[in-house]
Design a protein around this motif. Structure first.
Motif, PDB file in Angstrom:
ATOM      1  N   ALA A 123     -11.449  -7.989 -37.113  1.00  0.00           N
ATOM      2  CA  ALA A 123     -10.675  -7.281 -36.085  1.00  0.00           C
ATOM      3  C   ALA A 123     -10.756  -5.779 -36.293  1.00  0.00           C
ATOM      4  O   ALA A 123      -9.902  -5.175 -36.953  1.00  0.00           O
ATOM      5  N   LEU A 124     -11.795  -5.174 -35.728  1.00  0.00           N
ATOM      6  CA  LEU A 124     -11.996  -3.724 -35.816  1.00  0.00           C
ATOM      7  C   LEU A 124     -11.888  -3.056 -34.446  1.00  0.00           C
ATOM      8  O   LEU A 124     -11.167  -2.080 -34.280  1.00  0.00           O
ATOM      9  N   SER A 125     -12.586  -3.591 -33.440  1.00  0.00           N
ATOM     10  CA  SER A 125     -12.639  -2.964 -32.114  1.00  0.00           C
ATOM     11  C   SER A 125     -11.276  -2.939 -31.432  1.00  0.00           C
ATOM     12  O   SER A 125     -10.456  -3.841 -31.599  1.00  0.00           O
ATOM     13  N   GLU A 126     -11.069  -1.890 -30.635  1.00  0.00           N
ATOM     14  CA  GLU A 126      -9.828  -1.716 -29.885  1.00  0.00           C
ATOM     15  C   GLU A 126     -10.158  -1.404 -28.431  1.00  0.00           C
ATOM     16  O   GLU A 126     -11.315  -1.092 -28.104  1.00  0.00           O
ATOM     17  N   ILE A 136      -9.915   4.547 -35.045  1.00  0.00           N
ATOM     18  CA  ILE A 136      -9.020   3.439 -34.697  1.00  0.00           C
ATOM     19  C   ILE A 136      -7.570   3.927 -34.589  1.00  0.00           C
ATOM     20  O   ILE A 136      -7.135   4.816 -35.314  1.00  0.00           O
ATOM     21  N   THR A 138      -4.770   1.646 -34.337  1.00  0.00           N
ATOM     22  CA  THR A 138      -3.787   0.742 -34.931  1.00  0.00           C
ATOM     23  C   THR A 138      -3.190   1.389 -36.182  1.00  0.00           C
ATOM     24  O   THR A 138      -3.910   1.962 -36.997  1.00  0.00           O
ATOM     25  N   LYS A 153      -6.007  -4.877 -30.911  1.00  0.00           N
ATOM     26  CA  LYS A 153      -7.431  -5.106 -31.164  1.00  0.00           C
ATOM     27  C   LYS A 153      -7.995  -5.928 -30.005  1.00  0.00           C
ATOM     28  O   LYS A 153      -7.310  -6.802 -29.463  1.00  0.00           O
ATOM     29  N   ARG A 154      -9.232  -5.650 -29.641  1.00  0.00           N
ATOM     30  CA  ARG A 154      -9.827  -6.344 -28.488  1.00  0.00           C
ATOM     31  C   ARG A 154     -11.271  -6.724 -28.805  1.00  0.00           C
ATOM     32  O   ARG A 154     -11.887  -6.165 -29.692  1.00  0.00           O
ATOM     33  N   ILE A 156     -12.260  -9.596 -30.056  1.00  0.00           N
ATOM     34  CA  ILE A 156     -12.300 -10.218 -31.368  1.00  0.00           C
ATOM     35  C   ILE A 156     -12.950 -11.602 -31.260  1.00  0.00           C
ATOM     36  O   ILE A 156     -12.364 -12.538 -30.699  1.00  0.00           O
ATOM     37  N   VAL A 167      -8.097  -7.148 -40.494  1.00  0.00           N
ATOM     38  CA  VAL A 167      -7.641  -6.130 -39.551  1.00  0.00           C
ATOM     39  C   VAL A 167      -7.741  -4.745 -40.185  1.00  0.00           C
ATOM     40  O   VAL A 167      -7.375  -4.561 -41.363  1.00  0.00           O
ATOM     41  N   ALA A 169      -6.682  -0.649 -39.934  1.00  0.00           N
ATOM     42  CA  ALA A 169      -5.645   0.215 -39.381  1.00  0.00           C
ATOM     43  C   ALA A 169      -5.636   1.543 -40.123  1.00  0.00           C
ATOM     44  O   ALA A 169      -6.276   1.694 -41.184  1.00  0.00           O
ATOM     45  N   GLU A 205      -7.689 -10.818 -27.549  1.00  0.00           N
ATOM     46  CA  GLU A 205      -6.994  -9.552 -27.768  1.00  0.00           C
ATOM     47  C   GLU A 205      -5.822  -9.842 -28.693  1.00  0.00           C
ATOM     48  O   GLU A 205      -5.070 -10.792 -28.473  1.00  0.00           O
TER      49      GLU A 205
END
Length: 381
Positions: A123-126, A136, A138, A153-154, A156, A167, A169, A205
């Motif tokens: 879970a990296l992309s947002e 990022i 988060t 996060k999106r 995923i 995750v 952040a 998401e």
């Protein structure tokens, strides 16, 4: 570099080929059409040993060598990029724990991950952050021995079914990596639908509303979340995507060879036209070159060679770009049929397009590889 397979590597490739043909391929079109991987196929993958194939034997993994891992990935990616992406994302998260986790963290999470009893997602992309991972949004706020996680996060991969999430952040301006369990209070998961390619990857998401995460779930030190933990995981992802892209090229070539031998234009079969034969030759060369670069990357990884990271980037860039070119030609070779879901080449083109975006876009790899070129990598031992 010896490109001849050992008996063991050959056997593993044949086993993966049979598994892909017998277990995955019958579902491939349905996975794409229904935007999901059926529970029965998920169960088969969990039981197959492939989820933990490249993980250390001391924790229950298969411990297979990089060449065997790549060949396995190519065979599975040949029949379904969506299913291949499950192996990719699971390996990314598990390898990060293997490399940067404490002894207690490894003992806690690696046995069920190696056994396929649990799946971990990356879970990296947002929503507003993709390739620029350092930006990022988060946030993780310290509260004693707990971090309160807030953000979204999106995209995923397999987030709809994952048991754990790795995750990333920002904590006081420094990136951290945290393992978050699915049932943690304050974590809300919803599907991401109507995607272009790899439709069965069950994208999600993730929304974190003050999710409390214990410090003993942090992977690596504060500040190392992107530079070390995420980068190492992405390196594993690029290796998988490179081999998976090679699988797409193989699938396109196979589909076109079958189609041009039975399809006629007037009195002649398509295979008798010079332009068609030229395109088939280009597909063959693309597959051979992509596989050779993947082999090179795998051999350097097996040797622990420091060039392996950039050679993996090179393989990923070339193979994913070649997959898109070959898939485009495959659709054109099929004519109007290529635009129909009755033929798999339309799926191959959509999946190949995604391969050029995930684990670093073409453009990001071009920038990195240009810098690598100044190091004169063609003067190799």
């Amino acid at each position: 570099m010896d490109l001849r397979l050992t008996d063991e590597q050959h056997a593993r490739r044949e086993a993966a080929r049979r598994f892909a043909a017998d277990v995955i391929e019958p579902w491939a079109e349905r996975i794409d059409r229904e935007d999901t991987t059926p529970p029965s196929l998920q169960a088969a993958l969990r039981a197959s040993g492939y989820l933990g194939a490249a993980l250390p034997t001391e924790w229950g993994g298969g411990g297979i060598d990089p060449v065997s891992h790549g060949l396995m990935t190519e065979e599975i990616g040949r029949v379904s990029s969506s299913v291949r992406s499950l192996l990719t994302v699971h390996d990314m998260g598990a390898q990060a724990i293997t490399r940067f986790g404490t002894a207690e963290q490894k003992a806690r999470w690696l046995p069920p991950l190696c056994a396929g009893e649990k799946i971990i997602a990356f879970a990296l992309s947002e929503p507003d952050v993709g390739s620029a991972a350092q930006t990022i949004q988060t946030r993780a706020v310290e509260r004693g021995n707990t971090l309160l996680l807030t953000g979204v996060k999106r995209w995923i991969t397999y987030g709809l079914v994952a048991d754990l999430f790795l995750v990333f952040a920002q904590c006081d301006g420094m990136p951290v990596a945290l393992v978050v369990e699915r049932e943690t209070a304050g974590l809300h998961i919803k599907p991401v639908t109507n995607v272009f390619g790899m439709r069965g990857a069950m994208l999600a998401e993730l929304r974190f509303d003050g999710v409390a995460v214990s410090r003993d779930c942090q992977i690596g030190p504060t500040g190392a979340g992107i530079t070390f933990v995420a980068s190492a995981a992405l390196d594993h992802g690029r290796f998988s995507v490179a081999w998976g892209s090679t699988g797409i090229i193989q699938a396109c070539l196979h589909a076109c060879l079958g189609y041009v031998q039975q399809r006629r234009q007037g009195a002649s079969r398509l295979k008798d036209y010079q332009l068609i034969r030229r395109q088939l030759a280009d597909m063959l060369v693309a597959h051979t070159a992509a596989r050779a670069l993947c082999y090179r990357s795998a051999c350097l990884r097996a040797q622990g060679d420091p060039r392996a990271v950039m050679e993996t980037s090179l393989a990923k860039y070339h193979a994913s770009a070649a997959a898109m070119r070959v898939a485009t030609d495959a659709v054109h070779m099929h004519g109007a049929n290529g635009c129909s879901e009755d033929y798999p080449v339309s799926r191959y083109l959509r999946d190949a397009t995604v391969m050029g975006i995930v684990e670093g876009t073409h453009e990001m790899h071009q920038l990195a590889l240009a810098s690598y070129a100044f190091q004169r990598p063609y003067l190799l031992d």
